[in-house]
Write an enzyme that holds these catalytic residues in place. Structure first.
Site, mmCIF file in Angstrom:
data_model
loop_
_atom_site.group_PDB
_atom_site.id
_atom_site.type_symbol
_atom_site.label_atom_id
_atom_site.label_comp_id
_atom_site.label_asym_id
_atom_site.label_seq_id
_atom_site.Cartn_x
_atom_site.Cartn_y
_atom_site.Cartn_z
ATOM 1 N N SER A 276 18.687 -70.454 -1.778
ATOM 2 C CA SER A 276 19.818 -70.948 -0.982
ATOM 3 C C SER A 276 19.672 -70.702 0.514
ATOM 4 O O SER A 276 20.671 -70.492 1.215
ATOM 5 C CB SER A 276 21.147 -70.373 -1.504
ATOM 6 O OG SER A 276 21.407 -70.846 -2.812
ATOM 7 N N HIS B 197 6.972 -69.947 -10.277
ATOM 8 C CA HIS B 197 8.352 -70.271 -9.919
ATOM 9 C C HIS B 197 9.245 -70.057 -11.144
ATOM 10 O O HIS B 197 8.839 -70.344 -12.280
ATOM 11 C CB HIS B 197 8.442 -71.722 -9.429
ATOM 12 C CG HIS B 197 9.753 -72.013 -8.780
ATOM 13 N ND1 HIS B 197 10.888 -72.274 -9.511
ATOM 14 C CD2 HIS B 197 10.123 -72.045 -7.474
ATOM 15 C CE1 HIS B 197 11.901 -72.463 -8.684
ATOM 16 N NE2 HIS B 197 11.465 -72.327 -7.433
ATOM 17 N N ASN C 272 9.827 -76.503 -0.937
ATOM 18 C CA ASN C 272 9.444 -76.865 -2.309
ATOM 19 C C ASN C 272 10.325 -78.046 -2.719
ATOM 20 O O ASN C 272 11.519 -77.883 -2.937
ATOM 21 C CB ASN C 272 9.686 -75.657 -3.218
ATOM 22 C CG ASN C 272 9.522 -75.994 -4.694
ATOM 23 O OD1 ASN C 272 8.992 -77.050 -5.051
ATOM 24 N ND2 ASN C 272 9.986 -75.096 -5.560
ATOM 25 N N TRP C 273 9.715 -79.229 -2.796
ATOM 26 C CA TRP C 273 10.495 -80.440 -3.105
ATOM 27 C C TRP C 273 10.803 -80.558 -4.594
ATOM 28 O O TRP C 273 11.543 -81.466 -5.000
ATOM 29 C CB TRP C 273 9.739 -81.681 -2.614
ATOM 30 C CG TRP C 273 9.895 -81.936 -1.142
ATOM 31 C CD1 TRP C 273 10.462 -81.089 -0.206
ATOM 32 C CD2 TRP C 273 9.514 -83.110 -0.420
ATOM 33 N NE1 TRP C 273 10.436 -81.672 1.037
ATOM 34 C CE2 TRP C 273 9.859 -82.912 0.950
ATOM 35 C CE3 TRP C 273 8.903 -84.310 -0.785
ATOM 36 C CZ2 TRP C 273 9.620 -83.874 1.932
ATOM 37 C CZ3 TRP C 273 8.672 -85.270 0.212
ATOM 38 C CH2 TRP C 273 9.031 -85.050 1.546
ATOM 39 N N LYS C 274 10.220 -79.712 -5.420
ATOM 40 C CA LYS C 274 10.459 -79.781 -6.872
ATOM 41 C C LYS C 274 10.225 -81.222 -7.369
ATOM 42 O O LYS C 274 9.344 -81.902 -6.867
ATOM 43 C CB LYS C 274 11.862 -79.265 -7.210
ATOM 44 C CG LYS C 274 12.147 -77.905 -6.555
ATOM 45 C CD LYS C 274 13.370 -77.259 -7.100
ATOM 46 C CE LYS C 274 13.654 -75.968 -6.324
ATOM 47 N NZ LYS C 274 14.653 -75.145 -6.946
ATOM 48 N N GLU D 181 11.529 -71.714 -12.334
ATOM 49 C CA GLU D 181 11.734 -72.910 -13.173
ATOM 50 C C GLU D 181 10.536 -73.151 -14.084
ATOM 51 O O GLU D 181 10.693 -73.679 -15.192
ATOM 52 C CB GLU D 181 12.042 -74.123 -12.267
ATOM 53 C CG GLU D 181 13.453 -73.997 -11.675
ATOM 54 C CD GLU D 181 13.661 -74.649 -10.325
ATOM 55 O OE1 GLU D 181 12.816 -75.465 -9.913
ATOM 56 O OE2 GLU D 181 14.667 -74.327 -9.670
ATOM 57 N N GLY E 58 19.570 -72.442 -5.625
ATOM 58 C CA GLY E 58 20.404 -73.633 -5.761
ATOM 59 C C GLY E 58 21.875 -73.345 -5.988
ATOM 60 O O GLY E 58 22.620 -74.255 -6.372
ATOM 61 N N GLU F 149 12.499 -64.488 -5.020
ATOM 62 C CA GLU F 149 13.541 -65.480 -5.265
ATOM 63 C C GLU F 149 14.448 -65.007 -6.404
ATOM 64 O O GLU F 149 14.137 -65.240 -7.588
ATOM 65 C CB GLU F 149 12.913 -66.817 -5.665
ATOM 66 C CG GLU F 149 11.996 -67.397 -4.615
ATOM 67 C CD GLU F 149 11.924 -68.922 -4.698
ATOM 68 O OE1 GLU F 149 12.171 -69.562 -3.678
ATOM 69 O OE2 GLU F 149 11.666 -69.449 -5.789
ATOM 70 N N GLY G 193 14.180 -74.622 -1.113
ATOM 71 C CA GLY G 193 14.254 -75.733 -2.053
ATOM 72 C C GLY G 193 15.068 -76.880 -1.471
ATOM 73 O O GLY G 193 14.582 -77.684 -0.681
ATOM 74 N N GLY G 194 16.344 -76.947 -1.830
ATOM 75 C CA GLY G 194 17.197 -78.083 -1.481
ATOM 76 C C GLY G 194 17.177 -78.445 -0.001
ATOM 77 O O GLY G 194 17.136 -79.631 0.357
#
Ligand code: PEP
Length: 252
Positions: free
Chosen positions: A209, A93, A10-12, A95, A170, A164, A230-231
């Protein structure tokens, strides 16, 4: 681990056209791992180009509107995602829930809209740190599933769940293997209660993470069928190390 692990990045809100080079590198390498379903969810602006240039992976949206079209400035509908080459959509998600006020009912409508358009769905659920500390993590996630799981005919076959924990996203903190297994078992029980036999086959991904150093251990955890990343999905090297870890486990 399921027979076909699902590893999704997920590149957000990250990535301009220059980053398509990372996606192309991921696609070239993914061809070496035919036993793994590899997906990337870039920002809307890169969806069409990525789907076009990287056919070896599935490309998806990070969100969609619950309506198929209309006067919703700034939004993107599920049929538009399909038109751009998407094959799945992430919904719920944390966010989106936090920064866009999406509640379970809204998430469910989005999931149904994505399914109606022919997309697969990755439905995200997870508790806050305070909810885990209060011993309420499983109750919170069960309530999210009850409120946001799509129920339409055939939904189970195109659905994946991403567990999640919000406190793990993150932050570099991850739950213990026992905590993940217990939560995934609780999710499975809800899926079977709500979708019968179809619920038994829905893949349950872990997210929060995941990185190259912990991927093997997290993916080998009982009841984990893949990862939402994610990251560590923002560079081909780190994302491919996670895909490679999944491949090592099915090859073992
Ligand atoms: C996410 O936000 O879906 C996620 C898992 O992020 P990270 O891997 O960066 O914790």
């Amino acid at each position: 681990m399921t027979a076909r692990p699902y590893i999704v990045g997920n590149w957000k809100m990250n990535g301009t056209r220059a980053m398509l080079a990372e996606a192309r590198a991921i696609g070239r390498a993914a061809a070496r791992f035919p036993g793994i379903d590899v997906g990337l969810a870039p920002p809307f602006t890169l969806l069409h180009a990525m789907a076009d240039e990287v056919p070896e992976i599935v490309v998806g949206g990070q969100d969609c509107h619950a309506s198929a079209g209309g006067a919703f400035t700034g939004d993107v509908s599920a049929p538009m995602l399909v038109d751009a080459g998407a094959r799945f959509c992430i919904v719920g998600h944390s966010e989106r829930r936090e920064f866009h006020g999406e509640d379970d009912a809204m998430v469910r409508r989005k999931a149904e809209a994505a399914l109606a358009a022919g997309l697969g769905v990755i439905l995200c659920v997870g508790e806050t740190g305070a909810e885990r500390d209060a011993g309420a993590a499983e109750a919170r996630v069960a309530a999210q599933l009850d409120g946001s799981l799509p129920r339409s005919e055939g939904a189970a076959a195109r659905l994946a769940i991403a567990y999640e924990p919000i406190w793990a996203i993150g932050t570099g903190r991850v739950p213990s293997g026992a905590e993940i297994t217990a939560m995934h078992r609780a999710i499975r029980a809800r899926l079977v209660a709500l979708h019968g036999e179809g619920g038994a086959a829905i893949r349950i991904l872990y997210g929060g993470s995941v990185n190259p150093a912990n991927a093997s251990e997290l993916l080998a955890t009982d009841e984990v069928d893949g990862a939402l990343v994610g990251g560590a999905s923002l560079s081909a090297d780190s994302f491919l190390a996670i895909v490679g870890a999944a491949n090592g486990l099915i090859a073992a």
